[in-house]
Design a protein around this motif. Structure first.
Motif, mmCIF file in Angstrom:
data_model
loop_
_atom_site.group_PDB
_atom_site.id
_atom_site.type_symbol
_atom_site.label_atom_id
_atom_site.label_comp_id
_atom_site.label_asym_id
_atom_site.label_seq_id
_atom_site.Cartn_x
_atom_site.Cartn_y
_atom_site.Cartn_z
ATOM 1 N N LYS A 27 -2.814 0.506 -1.548
ATOM 2 C CA LYS A 27 -3.881 0.923 -0.646
ATOM 3 C C LYS A 27 -3.790 0.245 0.716
ATOM 4 O O LYS A 27 -4.556 0.555 1.622
ATOM 5 N N ASN A 28 -2.858 -0.689 0.869
ATOM 6 C CA ASN A 28 -2.686 -1.387 2.140
ATOM 7 C C ASN A 28 -1.496 -0.817 2.901
ATOM 8 O O ASN A 28 -0.375 -0.799 2.375
ATOM 9 N N ILE A 29 -1.740 -0.372 4.110
ATOM 10 C CA ILE A 29 -0.685 0.156 4.975
ATOM 11 C C ILE A 29 -0.629 -0.714 6.227
ATOM 12 O O ILE A 29 -1.654 -0.930 6.889
ATOM 13 N N VAL A 30 0.558 -1.199 6.562
ATOM 14 C CA VAL A 30 0.742 -1.986 7.786
ATOM 15 C C VAL A 30 1.702 -1.228 8.702
ATOM 16 O O VAL A 30 2.815 -0.883 8.293
ATOM 17 N N LEU A 31 1.256 -0.948 9.918
ATOM 18 C CA LEU A 31 2.004 -0.132 10.873
ATOM 19 C C LEU A 31 2.566 -1.012 11.994
ATOM 20 O O LEU A 31 1.839 -1.820 12.582
ATOM 21 N N VAL A 32 3.860 -0.827 12.283
ATOM 22 C CA VAL A 32 4.534 -1.622 13.309
ATOM 23 C C VAL A 32 5.115 -0.684 14.369
ATOM 24 O O VAL A 32 5.908 0.198 14.059
ATOM 25 N N HIS A 33 4.718 -0.876 15.618
ATOM 26 C CA HIS A 33 5.213 -0.012 16.691
ATOM 27 C C HIS A 33 6.604 -0.455 17.140
ATOM 28 O O HIS A 33 7.105 -1.516 16.747
ATOM 29 N N GLY A 34 7.225 0.338 17.977
ATOM 30 C CA GLY A 34 8.552 0.028 18.484
ATOM 31 C C GLY A 34 8.526 -0.441 19.927
ATOM 32 O O GLY A 34 7.485 -0.835 20.449
ATOM 33 N N VAL A 85 2.480 -1.026 1.846
ATOM 34 C CA VAL A 85 3.528 -0.154 2.377
ATOM 35 C C VAL A 85 3.691 -0.533 3.837
ATOM 36 O O VAL A 85 2.735 -0.474 4.617
ATOM 37 N N LEU A 86 4.897 -0.932 4.210
ATOM 38 C CA LEU A 86 5.182 -1.400 5.567
ATOM 39 C C LEU A 86 5.918 -0.308 6.327
ATOM 40 O O LEU A 86 6.940 0.203 5.859
ATOM 41 N N VAL A 87 5.389 0.047 7.497
ATOM 42 C CA VAL A 87 5.882 1.198 8.257
ATOM 43 C C VAL A 87 6.345 0.752 9.640
ATOM 44 O O VAL A 87 5.633 -0.002 10.326
ATOM 45 N N GLY A 88 7.512 1.215 10.071
ATOM 46 C CA GLY A 88 8.003 0.857 11.390
ATOM 47 C C GLY A 88 8.539 2.051 12.160
ATOM 48 O O GLY A 88 9.191 2.921 11.585
ATOM 49 N N ALA A 107 7.108 -0.989 -0.499
ATOM 50 C CA ALA A 107 7.853 0.171 -0.010
ATOM 51 C C ALA A 107 7.917 0.108 1.506
ATOM 52 O O ALA A 107 7.048 -0.495 2.158
ATOM 53 N N LEU A 108 8.955 0.722 2.061
ATOM 54 C CA LEU A 108 9.194 0.725 3.509
ATOM 55 C C LEU A 108 9.296 2.158 3.997
ATOM 56 O O LEU A 108 9.949 2.995 3.359
ATOM 57 N N VAL A 109 8.660 2.430 5.136
ATOM 58 C CA VAL A 109 8.749 3.759 5.739
ATOM 59 C C VAL A 109 9.286 3.609 7.156
ATOM 60 O O VAL A 109 8.711 2.875 7.975
ATOM 61 N N TYR A 110 10.381 4.309 7.430
ATOM 62 C CA TYR A 110 11.045 4.261 8.727
ATOM 63 C C TYR A 110 10.753 5.563 9.475
ATOM 64 O O TYR A 110 11.105 6.641 9.011
ATOM 65 N N TYR A 194 11.702 5.138 2.743
ATOM 66 C CA TYR A 194 11.504 6.527 3.146
ATOM 67 C C TYR A 194 11.851 6.618 4.628
ATOM 68 O O TYR A 194 11.447 5.758 5.413
ATOM 69 N N GLY A 195 12.608 7.645 4.998
ATOM 70 C CA GLY A 195 13.028 7.769 6.384
ATOM 71 C C GLY A 195 12.633 9.100 6.990
ATOM 72 O O GLY A 195 12.888 10.162 6.402
#
Length: 249
Positions: A27-34, A85-88, A107-110, A194-195
């Motif tokens: 339930k935790n999503i962390v979003l990282v900008h570029g 889930v860590l997203v970049g 899990a990682l989302v690219y 996931y890409g």
């Protein structure tokens, strides 16, 4: 027999919640900008995820070095309770590749992102496949930004013009040193990834995205969008993030 039944019921009551918690999706999503952007670009994705019941945090890293940006991400991860889930996006993909070693990250989302292996850098990966456009400028003190006359077309061609112009005016330069720093931990080697390929990406080679994702064994989704696919098509990006979250056990 009655005492045994009571004991059995009490045991079940104590075990079942734990089992349910283990099986529950993240339930935790962390979003990282570029690079060249800031955390506000995630607003559309954030709104969707929050509405769908997720706890969402956004990293505002300084873009002063890869080391600094990983540290900023770690500070946000430290505040999370439960699986993440860590997203970049873009360069953020390199950040989450290292920061994803945190045991909370499941899990990682690219998102139109770099997915480097150990020893690889942004510059090194960019040299493997020609970038669509040479629109990067360097300041006297070693910070990179996108050329003002090319920003909208190359970075944000499919977002409303007024928003793209604002993004151009507010872009965050990134320290050139960040692009030469090498990845130390490839967390995707031990965690599902996931890409998202932005098929109309003019800031990062879409074929490079495909190659990195395939190498990593990531589940690939292609979206007909510019480099900032998370802004132009937030629902499609949120769907991939939620898919990753549901798969966490």
């Amino acid at each position: 027999m009655k005492s045994f039944s009571i004991l059995l019921a009490a045991t079940a009551a104590s075990v079942l919640p734990v089992s349910a918690a283990v099986a529950a999706p993240a339930k935790n999503i962390v979003l990282v900008h570029g690079a060249y952007a800031d955390g506000s670009g995630w607003r559309g994705v954030y709104d969707i995820l929050v509405k769908d019941g997720y706890h969402v945090s956004i990293v505002s890293q300084p873009l002063t070095s890869l080391t600094d940006d990983i540290a900023a991400t770690q500070r946000v991860l430290d505040k999370q309770t439960g699986p993440v889930v860590l997203v970049g996006h873009s360069y953020g993909g390199q950040i989450i590749t290292d920061a994803g070693a945190d045991p909370k990250v499941k899990a990682l989302v690219y998102v139109a992102a770099l997915q480097p292996d150990v020893g690889e850098s942004v510059i090194g990966l960019a040299k493997t496949m020609e970038l669509p456009n040479g629109d990067v400028e360097e300041s006297a003190d070693g910070f990179l930004s996108l050329a003002s006359d090319k920003f909208v077309a190359d970075f944000a061609a499919d977002v409303p013009k007024d928003l793209a112009e604002f993004m151009k005016a507010s872009q965050m330069p990134v320290a050139a040193i960040a692009f030469s720093e090498k990845t130390k931990v490839a967390s995707w080697r031990s965690k599902p990834s996931y890409g998202i390929v932005a098929t109309k990406d003019l800031a990062l080679n879409a074929n490079l995205e495909r190659w990195m994702y395939k190498r990593a064994g990531a589940k690939i989704t292609e979206i007909d969008a510019s480099h900032v696919v998370f802004i132009s098509q937030p629902r499609a990006v949120a769907d991939v993030i939620e898919e990753a979250a549901r798969a966490v056990k």
